[in-house]
Write a protein that holds these residues in place. Structure first.
Motif, short mmCIF file in Angstrom:
data_model
loop_
_atom_site.label_atom_id
_atom_site.label_comp_id
_atom_site.label_asym_id
_atom_site.label_seq_id
_atom_site.Cartn_x
_atom_site.Cartn_y
_atom_site.Cartn_z
N PRO A 1 0.84 -1.21 0.00
CA PRO A 1 0.00 0.00 0.00
C PRO A 1 0.87 1.25 0.00
N TYR A 2 0.32 2.35 -0.48
CA TYR A 2 1.11 3.57 -0.62
C TYR A 2 1.74 4.03 0.69
N ASN A 3 1.02 3.81 1.83
CA ASN A 3 1.56 4.28 3.11
C ASN A 3 2.74 3.44 3.60
N LEU A 4 2.95 2.27 2.99
CA LEU A 4 4.12 1.45 3.29
C LEU A 4 5.16 1.54 2.18
N ALA A 5 4.86 2.37 1.18
CA ALA A 5 5.78 2.56 0.05
C ALA A 5 6.33 3.99 0.09
N TYR A 6 6.06 4.77 -0.96
CA TYR A 6 6.61 6.13 -1.03
C TYR A 6 5.59 7.21 -0.68
N GLY A 7 4.44 6.78 -0.13
CA GLY A 7 3.49 7.70 0.47
C GLY A 7 2.96 8.79 -0.44
N GLU A 8 2.75 9.95 0.16
CA GLU A 8 2.11 11.06 -0.53
C GLU A 8 3.06 11.79 -1.48
N ARG A 9 4.34 11.50 -1.42
CA ARG A 9 5.30 12.19 -2.27
C ARG A 9 5.62 11.42 -3.56
N GLY A 10 5.50 10.08 -3.50
CA GLY A 10 5.94 9.30 -4.63
C GLY A 10 7.45 9.30 -4.69
N TYR A 11 7.99 8.87 -5.82
CA TYR A 11 9.46 8.84 -5.95
C TYR A 11 9.85 9.06 -7.40
N GLY A 12 10.50 10.19 -7.64
CA GLY A 12 10.97 10.49 -8.98
C GLY A 12 9.83 10.58 -9.99
N PRO A 13 10.18 10.51 -11.28
CA PRO A 13 9.17 10.64 -12.32
C PRO A 13 8.35 9.38 -12.57
N ASP A 14 8.80 8.25 -12.03
CA ASP A 14 8.17 6.97 -12.38
C ASP A 14 7.17 6.46 -11.35
N ILE A 15 7.24 6.96 -10.11
CA ILE A 15 6.32 6.49 -9.06
C ILE A 15 5.51 7.68 -8.57
N PRO A 16 4.27 7.82 -9.03
CA PRO A 16 3.43 8.96 -8.62
C PRO A 16 3.06 8.89 -7.14
N PRO A 17 2.67 10.01 -6.55
CA PRO A 17 2.20 10.00 -5.16
C PRO A 17 1.03 9.03 -4.96
N TYR A 18 0.95 8.48 -3.77
CA TYR A 18 -0.14 7.59 -3.36
C TYR A 18 -0.24 6.34 -4.24
N SER A 19 0.91 5.82 -4.67
CA SER A 19 0.91 4.63 -5.54
C SER A 19 1.06 3.35 -4.73
N THR A 20 0.16 2.39 -4.96
CA THR A 20 0.33 1.04 -4.46
C THR A 20 1.28 0.32 -5.42
N LEU A 21 2.26 -0.38 -4.87
CA LEU A 21 3.32 -0.98 -5.70
C LEU A 21 3.35 -2.49 -5.56
N ILE A 22 3.88 -3.15 -6.60
CA ILE A 22 4.03 -4.61 -6.60
C ILE A 22 5.51 -4.93 -6.83
N PHE A 23 6.04 -5.81 -5.98
CA PHE A 23 7.43 -6.21 -6.10
C PHE A 23 7.55 -7.73 -6.15
N ASP A 24 8.35 -8.23 -7.08
CA ASP A 24 8.85 -9.59 -7.02
C ASP A 24 10.22 -9.46 -6.36
N ILE A 25 10.41 -10.12 -5.23
CA ILE A 25 11.66 -9.95 -4.48
C ILE A 25 12.20 -11.31 -4.05
N GLU A 26 13.49 -11.50 -4.25
CA GLU A 26 14.15 -12.77 -3.98
C GLU A 26 15.26 -12.54 -2.96
N LEU A 27 15.17 -13.20 -1.82
CA LEU A 27 16.19 -13.06 -0.78
C LEU A 27 17.30 -14.08 -1.03
N LEU A 28 18.46 -13.59 -1.46
CA LEU A 28 19.57 -14.47 -1.84
C LEU A 28 20.49 -14.79 -0.67
N LYS A 29 20.66 -13.77 0.22
CA LYS A 29 21.66 -13.97 1.28
C LYS A 29 21.44 -12.94 2.39
N ILE A 30 21.71 -13.37 3.61
CA ILE A 30 21.79 -12.45 4.74
C ILE A 30 23.27 -12.26 5.02
#
Length: 242
Positions: A210-239
Motif C-alpha cells: 500500500p502507498y503508506n508502506l511505500a513512497y506515500g504522498e510524495r511518490g518517488y521520482g518521475p516513475d512512481i506517482p504519489p499515493y501509488s500502491t506498488l508490486i514487487f517480485d523480491i528474492e532473498l539471496l543472502k543475509i
C-alpha cells in the motif's frame, strides 16, 4: 413631528396588512452584479517589481494544487512579514497550516491513485495464496526457501527484485541490471522492511505494498506517482554475515 411619525407608522401597518392579503408573487432572482475591478496601472519601477513579485508568488502557489486563497488575508500576511508587524501565527503554527493545506491539496489531486490502490488490495486479498499482515502489507509466496530469516531491521541482505505499478509498468529491476543489490532493512520502504523479515533465505515473494508502506504522498521520482500502491517480485539471496 409626532404627527408625521404617526402617519408613517400607520401607513406602514396598512401596507403590511395589504401585502398579507395578496397572493405572493414569484420574484425573479437577480444575480448580484460583480464588483468591477479597477485596472492596475504600473506607473513606476516600484509598481512593476511589486506586481512581478505578486505574480511570481501566485504562480508558485498554483503549482501546489491549491485552488483558491483568501487574497486579502494573504496580502495582510505578506505586509506584516515585510514591514515587521507582529505576526498572527508564529513560525511553527504557520508551517503546520501550510503543511496541512499542501497535503490536502496533493491528496485531492491524486484521489484516483488512492481509490485504485484501495480497490486493488480489497480484491487481491481474496485470491488464494495471498496473505495480509496487520499493517496492510499483502504477500504471495512464489518460492519457499529454507534458509535463515533476517531478524533485525539492521540486518544487511542481498536481493534481486523487480518493481511495477498497478498498471504493470515496470519502474525498476535488478534483474535487468544483471546484478543483485545489497541493502539494510532499515534503509528501505516499510513494506520491504516488513516483507523481508517474513522471508527465509532462498525464498521469492511477491509483495503488494500500500502507498503508506511505500513512497506515500510524495511518490518517488518521475516513475512512481504519489499515493501509488506498488508490486514487487523480491528474492532473498543472502543475509550478509550469516
Amino acid at each position: 413631528m409626532k404627527k408625521v411619525f404617526l402617519t408613517i407608522f400607520i401607513s406602514g401597518i396598512a401596507i403590511a396588512s395589504f401585502a398579507q392579503t395578496k397572493k405572493p408573487i414569484a420574484k425573479k432572482t437577480v444575480a448580484p452584479t460583480k464588483k468591477a475591478v479597477a485596472p492596475v496601472n504600473l506607473k513606476s519601477a516600484l509598481d512593476s517589481v511589486s506586481y512581478a513579485f505578486g505574480s511570481s508568488i501566485g504562480s508558485s502557489l498554483k503549482t501546489t494544487g491549491l485552488s483558491t486563497m483568501n487574497y486579502e488575508v494573504l496580502l495582510k500576511g505578506l505586509k506584516d512579514a515585510f514591514t515587521g508587524n507582529k505576526l498572527i501565527l508564529d513560525q511553527q503554527q504557520a508551517q503546520q497550516c501550510i503543511s496541512e493545506a499542501l497535503s490536502g491539496a496533493n491528496k485531492s489531486k491524486f484521489t484516483g491513485n488512492i481509490t485504485e490502490g484501495k480497490t486493488f488490495l480489497e480484491q487481491n486479498k481474496k485470491r488464494a495464496g495471498v496473505k495480509t499482515t496487520e499493517s496492510g502489507l499483502q504477500y504471495e509466496v512464489l518460492t519457499q526457501g529454507n534458509g535463515a530469516k533476517p531478524t533485525a531491521v539492521t540486518d544487511s541482505v542481498l536481493v534481486h527484485y523487480k518493481g511495477t505499478l498497478l498498471s504493470g509498468k515496470q519502474f525498476d529491476s535488478s534483474y535487468d541490471r544483471g546484478e543483485p543489490i545489497t541493502l539494510t532493512l532499515n534503509q528501505v520502504i516499510k513494506g520491504w522492511t516488513e516483507g523481508l523479515q517474513l522471508m527465509n533465505t532462498g525464498s521469492k515473494y511477491k509483495l503488494f505494498v500500500p502507498y503508506n508502506l511505500a513512497y506515500g504522498e510524495r511518490g518517488y521520482g518521475p516513475d512512481i506517482p504519489p499515493y501509488s500502491t506498488l508490486i514487487f517480485d523480491i528474492e532473498l539471496l543472502k543475509i550478509n554475515g550469516k
